[in-house]
Design a protein around this motif. Sequence first.
Motif: not given
Length: 301
Positions: A175-179
């Motif tokens: 999710l950090d990568t997606l953000n």
Amino acid sequence: MRRLLSVLLLATALAGCGDQSGQAGGDGKFSIVTAFYPLQFLSERIGGDAVSVTNLTKPGAEPHDIELTPRQVGDVAGAGLAVYVRGFQPAVDEAIGQEAKDRAFDAASVVTLLQAGAGDGHEHEEAESGQDPHVWLDPVRLATIADALAARLGEADPGNAAGYTSRALALHAELDTLNDEFARGLKTCERRELVTSHTAFAYLASRYDLHQVGITGISPEAEPSPQRLAAVAQEARGTGTTTIYFETLVSPAVAETLAREVGAKTAVLDPLEGLVDETGDYFSVMRQNLAALSAGLGCTR
């Protein structure tokens, strides 16, 4: 002998009733009931093979106003944990309040919520608190929810706590990568006005410095007044809007009407309230949303 047999049968029946606490299903897995797709996604990713997940909202169904069958209410009563967003689905709130109050995880309770309709020209009746429930469209908030859900599962099922924590850490990193992808992809855009058929995207807009302009309010079934439609059309013309976004699961008619009025095109922006294509998942749909936003807003990387 007959009396002894009766006692044994009664004891067996009572033991079966006791198993309805949902600590383990017939397959020995910890049972989770989820209210709608994003919570199903989180539960399956964090729970892995240790859990059995039942989603109360069928694929392709609009989740806001679902009604539960007696069997679904029974699923709630028998779950080890019921995962929901309070204020989003009244029927689910009622079932959990009556059947699983002490075995519930409210995903919205662990993050800061936005006020429903703040700044969009609408009055909303979505929740008693007047708060917007669409937290899952912000990957940062969803990562916080994932961590909290793992902790709650660990309390309810301590034998698998380490696995829940490990999988939540991996999901948090994704999710950090997606953000990061959204932040880079929406950093430089010709327009920052996000004109949508209904105001489901406040969290996404807030996270990435966009201005959401909703034709209708949080309820996707609401019809805009002529005055509201005229106001949005005026704003869309003034900001040079080229794309009016409509969502999956509801009719695009209002968005198409506005698009014709202002000379814009339409595109899909998925609020992920339910999964339409079961070959995809949260990440693939969110990346489709990013591509649609980038194209519609004239963004460059």
